[in-house]
Design a protein around this motif. Structure first.
Motif, PDB file in Angstrom:
ATOM      1  N   PHE A  67       0.868  -1.173   0.000  1.00  0.00           N
ATOM      2  CA  PHE A  67       0.000   0.000   0.000  1.00  0.00           C
ATOM      3  C   PHE A  67       0.907   1.226   0.000  1.00  0.00           C
ATOM      4  O   PHE A  67       2.095   1.139   0.310  1.00  0.00           O
ATOM      5  CB  PHE A  67      -0.937   0.013   1.219  1.00  0.00           C
ATOM      6  N   VAL A  68       0.342   2.363  -0.357  1.00  0.00           N
ATOM      7  CA  VAL A  68       1.095   3.614  -0.341  1.00  0.00           C
ATOM      8  C   VAL A  68       0.631   4.435   0.860  1.00  0.00           C
ATOM      9  O   VAL A  68      -0.550   4.764   0.975  1.00  0.00           O
ATOM     10  CB  VAL A  68       0.888   4.416  -1.636  1.00  0.00           C
ATOM     11  N   ALA A  69       1.573   4.729   1.755  1.00  0.00           N
ATOM     12  CA  ALA A  69       1.270   5.536   2.932  1.00  0.00           C
ATOM     13  C   ALA A  69       2.531   6.307   3.322  1.00  0.00           C
ATOM     14  O   ALA A  69       3.371   5.783   4.067  1.00  0.00           O
ATOM     15  CB  ALA A  69       0.798   4.661   4.088  1.00  0.00           C
ATOM     16  N   PRO A  70       2.706   7.524   2.821  1.00  0.00           N
ATOM     17  CA  PRO A  70       3.924   8.295   3.116  1.00  0.00           C
ATOM     18  C   PRO A  70       4.138   8.538   4.608  1.00  0.00           C
ATOM     19  O   PRO A  70       5.270   8.739   5.043  1.00  0.00           O
ATOM     20  CB  PRO A  70       3.695   9.620   2.379  1.00  0.00           C
ATOM     21  N   GLU A  71       3.040   8.497   5.392  1.00  0.00           N
ATOM     22  CA  GLU A  71       3.153   8.781   6.820  1.00  0.00           C
ATOM     23  C   GLU A  71       3.367   7.529   7.669  1.00  0.00           C
ATOM     24  O   GLU A  71       3.514   7.613   8.898  1.00  0.00           O
ATOM     25  CB  GLU A  71       1.874   9.485   7.304  1.00  0.00           C
ATOM     26  N   ALA A  72       3.405   6.357   7.051  1.00  0.00           N
ATOM     27  CA  ALA A  72       3.498   5.102   7.806  1.00  0.00           C
ATOM     28  C   ALA A  72       4.815   5.021   8.577  1.00  0.00           C
ATOM     29  O   ALA A  72       5.869   5.419   8.086  1.00  0.00           O
ATOM     30  CB  ALA A  72       3.370   3.910   6.869  1.00  0.00           C
ATOM     31  N   THR A  73       4.730   4.482   9.782  1.00  0.00           N
ATOM     32  CA  THR A  73       5.913   4.245  10.609  1.00  0.00           C
ATOM     33  C   THR A  73       5.844   2.830  11.165  1.00  0.00           C
ATOM     34  O   THR A  73       4.767   2.240  11.285  1.00  0.00           O
ATOM     35  CB  THR A  73       5.986   5.242  11.780  1.00  0.00           C
ATOM     36  N   GLY A  74       6.989   2.278  11.518  1.00  0.00           N
ATOM     37  CA  GLY A  74       7.023   0.950  12.084  1.00  0.00           C
ATOM     38  C   GLY A  74       6.423   0.926  13.476  1.00  0.00           C
ATOM     39  O   GLY A  74       6.358   1.941  14.167  1.00  0.00           O
ATOM     40  N   PHE A  75       5.976  -0.257  13.896  1.00  0.00           N
ATOM     41  CA  PHE A  75       5.389  -0.377  15.231  1.00  0.00           C
ATOM     42  C   PHE A  75       5.476  -1.817  15.720  1.00  0.00           C
ATOM     43  O   PHE A  75       5.725  -2.754  14.946  1.00  0.00           O
ATOM     44  CB  PHE A  75       3.924   0.097  15.242  1.00  0.00           C
ATOM     45  N   LEU A  76       5.238  -1.978  16.999  1.00  0.00           N
ATOM     46  CA  LEU A  76       5.112  -3.283  17.653  1.00  0.00           C
ATOM     47  C   LEU A  76       3.752  -3.362  18.313  1.00  0.00           C
ATOM     48  O   LEU A  76       3.299  -2.387  18.937  1.00  0.00           O
ATOM     49  CB  LEU A  76       6.193  -3.487  18.715  1.00  0.00           C
ATOM     50  N   ILE A  77       3.096  -4.497  18.196  1.00  0.00           N
ATOM     51  CA  ILE A  77       1.869  -4.766  18.941  1.00  0.00           C
ATOM     52  C   ILE A  77       2.258  -5.725  20.056  1.00  0.00           C
ATOM     53  O   ILE A  77       2.525  -6.910  19.816  1.00  0.00           O
ATOM     54  CB  ILE A  77       0.784  -5.383  18.047  1.00  0.00           C
ATOM     55  N   GLY A  78       2.317  -5.223  21.278  1.00  0.00           N
ATOM     56  CA  GLY A  78       2.792  -6.006  22.406  1.00  0.00           C
ATOM     57  C   GLY A  78       4.187  -5.560  22.815  1.00  0.00           C
ATOM     58  O   GLY A  78       4.848  -4.787  22.106  1.00  0.00           O
ATOM     59  N   GLU A  79       4.622  -6.044  23.930  1.00  0.00           N
ATOM     60  CA  GLU A  79       5.925  -5.686  24.480  1.00  0.00           C
ATOM     61  C   GLU A  79       6.812  -6.917  24.516  1.00  0.00           C
ATOM     62  O   GLU A  79       6.485  -7.911  25.179  1.00  0.00           O
ATOM     63  CB  GLU A  79       5.770  -5.126  25.896  1.00  0.00           C
ATOM     64  N   PRO A  80       7.945  -6.919  23.803  1.00  0.00           N
ATOM     65  CA  PRO A  80       8.823  -8.102  23.815  1.00  0.00           C
ATOM     66  C   PRO A  80       9.348  -8.382  25.224  1.00  0.00           C
ATOM     67  O   PRO A  80       9.730  -7.463  25.954  1.00  0.00           O
ATOM     68  CB  PRO A  80       9.968  -7.705  22.880  1.00  0.00           C
TER      69      PRO A  80
ATOM     70  N   LEU B 119      -1.896  -8.245  12.158  1.00  0.00           N
ATOM     71  CA  LEU B 119      -1.190  -7.178  11.451  1.00  0.00           C
ATOM     72  C   LEU B 119      -2.084  -6.532  10.407  1.00  0.00           C
ATOM     73  O   LEU B 119      -2.130  -5.299  10.281  1.00  0.00           O
ATOM     74  CB  LEU B 119       0.071  -7.732  10.793  1.00  0.00           C
ATOM     75  N   VAL B 120      -2.817  -7.345   9.642  1.00  0.00           N
ATOM     76  CA  VAL B 120      -3.723  -6.814   8.622  1.00  0.00           C
ATOM     77  C   VAL B 120      -4.750  -5.882   9.258  1.00  0.00           C
ATOM     78  O   VAL B 120      -5.021  -4.775   8.757  1.00  0.00           O
ATOM     79  CB  VAL B 120      -4.418  -7.971   7.871  1.00  0.00           C
ATOM     80  N   ALA B 121      -5.317  -6.304  10.384  1.00  0.00           N
ATOM     81  CA  ALA B 121      -6.332  -5.491  11.053  1.00  0.00           C
ATOM     82  C   ALA B 121      -5.752  -4.169  11.546  1.00  0.00           C
ATOM     83  O   ALA B 121      -6.394  -3.111  11.433  1.00  0.00           O
ATOM     84  CB  ALA B 121      -6.930  -6.266  12.230  1.00  0.00           C
ATOM     85  N   GLU B 122      -4.535  -4.195  12.079  1.00  0.00           N
ATOM     86  CA  GLU B 122      -3.927  -2.972  12.593  1.00  0.00           C
ATOM     87  C   GLU B 122      -3.580  -2.010  11.457  1.00  0.00           C
ATOM     88  O   GLU B 122      -3.774  -0.795  11.578  1.00  0.00           O
ATOM     89  CB  GLU B 122      -2.685  -3.310  13.410  1.00  0.00           C
ATOM     90  N   LEU B 123      -3.068  -2.537  10.353  1.00  0.00           N
ATOM     91  CA  LEU B 123      -2.758  -1.676   9.205  1.00  0.00           C
ATOM     92  C   LEU B 123      -4.021  -1.039   8.644  1.00  0.00           C
ATOM     93  O   LEU B 123      -4.019   0.128   8.242  1.00  0.00           O
ATOM     94  CB  LEU B 123      -2.040  -2.486   8.120  1.00  0.00           C
ATOM     95  N   GLU B 124      -5.116  -1.802   8.642  1.00  0.00           N
ATOM     96  CA  GLU B 124      -6.391  -1.249   8.176  1.00  0.00           C
ATOM     97  C   GLU B 124      -6.917  -0.208   9.166  1.00  0.00           C
ATOM     98  O   GLU B 124      -7.413   0.848   8.766  1.00  0.00           O
ATOM     99  CB  GLU B 124      -7.409  -2.374   7.992  1.00  0.00           C
ATOM    100  N   ARG B 125      -6.811  -0.492  10.469  1.00  0.00           N
ATOM    101  CA  ARG B 125      -7.300   0.436  11.491  1.00  0.00           C
ATOM    102  C   ARG B 125      -6.591   1.789  11.408  1.00  0.00           C
ATOM    103  O   ARG B 125      -7.203   2.830  11.616  1.00  0.00           O
ATOM    104  CB  ARG B 125      -7.100  -0.168  12.885  1.00  0.00           C
TER     105      ARG B 125
END
Length: 473
Positions: free
Chosen positions: A318-331, A448-454
């Motif tokens: 997908f194209v998202a110039p504002e996208a940044t990396g993230f983690l769901i949860g704490e390692p 991951l799909v759900a979070e990217l869509e959200r």
């Protein structure tokens, strides 16, 4: 000989007609990253190229021909003699958002970056500058004079591969005169020869034929040997590139997937994501990857879901110039964090293939892994499990080999491009996914799909197709 201008290094390889590696060399590259800015100095490209070619030729015979590949979408401005006037603005530089909207192209394309450079530096109106791709810059130094560019590197600068011409009427509306753009030839076309000055610096004999190259993703496709319709190659290094072979161009109204043209006229659709090994380097600078891989084994499947973006902005799936990396949860540990990053790349890779399926691309044939990441057998196995399909690993998978294959084809006497690749690409092994481990990754994939869509980055129809594919896997 093949030369690959990568993000972190320049690599050169001399290969025999049966794929034997007769000589290789590499030299590091650095750049300037500040926020959305990512630049490299053209002089550094040349200095590294000279070091790499001298290493490669130390004990190897003189090449019959050579070709050069480079990062897709990297541009600079040069004068009419081909001398650089600006830094190279790299493929993931994010400063040309306004120009991309004006040009009607994704921000990852070279055309808006070229427009940004022209706004910053000028020279378009008086005809003193020319738009130059990364590969063009070093080819000019090799030949001692400007040469035609290849249609593969020219694609993201707006070149029309169907009509095989620059869209001059469209460019005129953007205020871009014809004189800005170089002549274009198809990859594999002889375009010149190495000059005497370059021969002294590089060790490549004067008179060696120069063959028009391709982008690094296309070069890796050649090096994979996967040139049959429906085959795909996944190149994983600093970032991720998927490239395949189809009988016709893949149409994508969103502009996420674009199609290159192969030397033989077939189509090479694909896309470049911003996830990749660069995220590992950023999170764990200076660590031993093999040691981290071993530690991560006990953490699979990771409870943390990662979107391991290397820098701000995403281009595929997908194209998202504002996208940044993230983690769901704490390692819970560095090992689990590492495992999550490895897995996250595989999850995005799976989403890319699902997007290609949504577009109707032929994806049924062989899947190959190439790029620096294949040095990690653990990561390759994990990615095969995430994707749930067999994966072929060539013995030598560098894009530089792909350019050696193209040079052999361009020099003549090697038959078709597919025949040349068939002789020169050697298979190391095939990885088969483990059904139990493949099942592990369905839940994190859907998360991951759900979070990217959200977050509004992944379009709903793409997310829905990914879910449907997961349900029927």
């Amino acid at each position: 000989m093949g030369i690959d201008l990568g993000t972190q290094s320049v690599r050169a390889v001399v290969a025999g007609d049966r794929g034997e590696i007769l000589g290789s060399g590499a030299a590091p590259l650095t750049g300037r990253r500040e926020g959305a800015r990512h630049e490299q100095r053209p002089l550094d490209w040349w200095t590294a190229l000279c070091a790499a070619t001298r290493q490669a030729l130390a004990d190897a015979p003189a090449p019959r021909a050579l070709a050069v590949c480079a990062t897709s979408g990297t541009v600079l401005l040069a004068d009419r003699a081909g001398r650089p006037l600006t830094p190279g603005v790299m493929y993931d530089d994010g400063r040309a958002v306004a120009e991309a909207a004006r040009a009607g192209t994704p921000p990852s394309w070279a055309l808006p970056r070229a427009m940004w450079l022209l706004r910053e530096h000028g020279g378009a109106a008086d005809g003193t500058v020319r738009i130059t791709h990364q590969a063009d810059s070093v080819l000019t130094r090799l030949a001692g004079t400007p040469l035609p560019t290849d249609s593969s590197h020219a694609l993201k600068t707006g070149y029309d591969l169907v009509r095989q011409e620059w869209p001059r009427r469209r460019f005129a509306k953007l205020g871009l005169p014809d004189a800005l753009f170089p002549d274009v030839v198809r990859p594999g076309t002889p375009i010149g020869e190495v000059g005497r000055a370059a021969a002294e610096e590089t060790g490549i004999p004067a008179g060696t034929p120069l063959v028009a190259g391709m982008t690094d993703g296309c070069a890796a496709q050649l090096a994979s040997g996967s040139l049959a319709v429906g085959s795909w190659n996944s190149v994983l290094g600093t970032t991720l590139v998927l490239k395949g072979v189809t009988s016709s161009p893949v149409e994508d109204p969103a502009g996420v997937v674009y199609s290159h043209r192969a030397p033989d006229g077939s189509w090479l659709p694909g896309g470049a994501s911003g996830v990749g090994g660069g995220a590992l380097t950023a999170a764990f600078p200076g660590v031993d990857p093999a040691r981290m891989d071993e530690a991560a084994r006990s953490c699979e499947p990771a409870r943390v879901v990662a979107y391991p973006l290397v820098a701000t902005g995403e281009r595929f799936p997908f194209v998202a110039p504002e996208a940044t990396g993230f983690l769901i949860g704490e390692p819970a540990s560095d090992a689990e964090h590492w495992a999550a990053l490895l897995t996250g790349v595989g999850l995005v890779e799976r989403l890319c293939l699902d997007y290609l399926d949504l577009l109707g691309a032929q994806t049924y044939d062989r899947l190959t892994f190439t790029g620096g990441a294949v040095r990690s057998g653990h990561w390759s196995r994990l990615r095969a499990d995430v994707l749930g399909r067999p994966v072929h690993i060539p013995r030598y998978s560098e894009p530089a080999l792909g350019m050696a294959i193209l040079a052999a084809y361009g020099a003549g006497g090697a038959g078709s491009l597919q025949e040349a690749a068939g002789r020169m690409v050697r298979l190391r092994h095939v990885l088969h996914p483990h059904p139990v481990r493949t099942a592990w990754y369905t839940e994190p994939y859907l998360t991951l799909v759900a979070e990217l869509e959200r977050r509004g980055w992944l379009p709903g129809r793409v997310a829905a197709h990914a879910r449907t594919r997961a349900e029927h896997a």
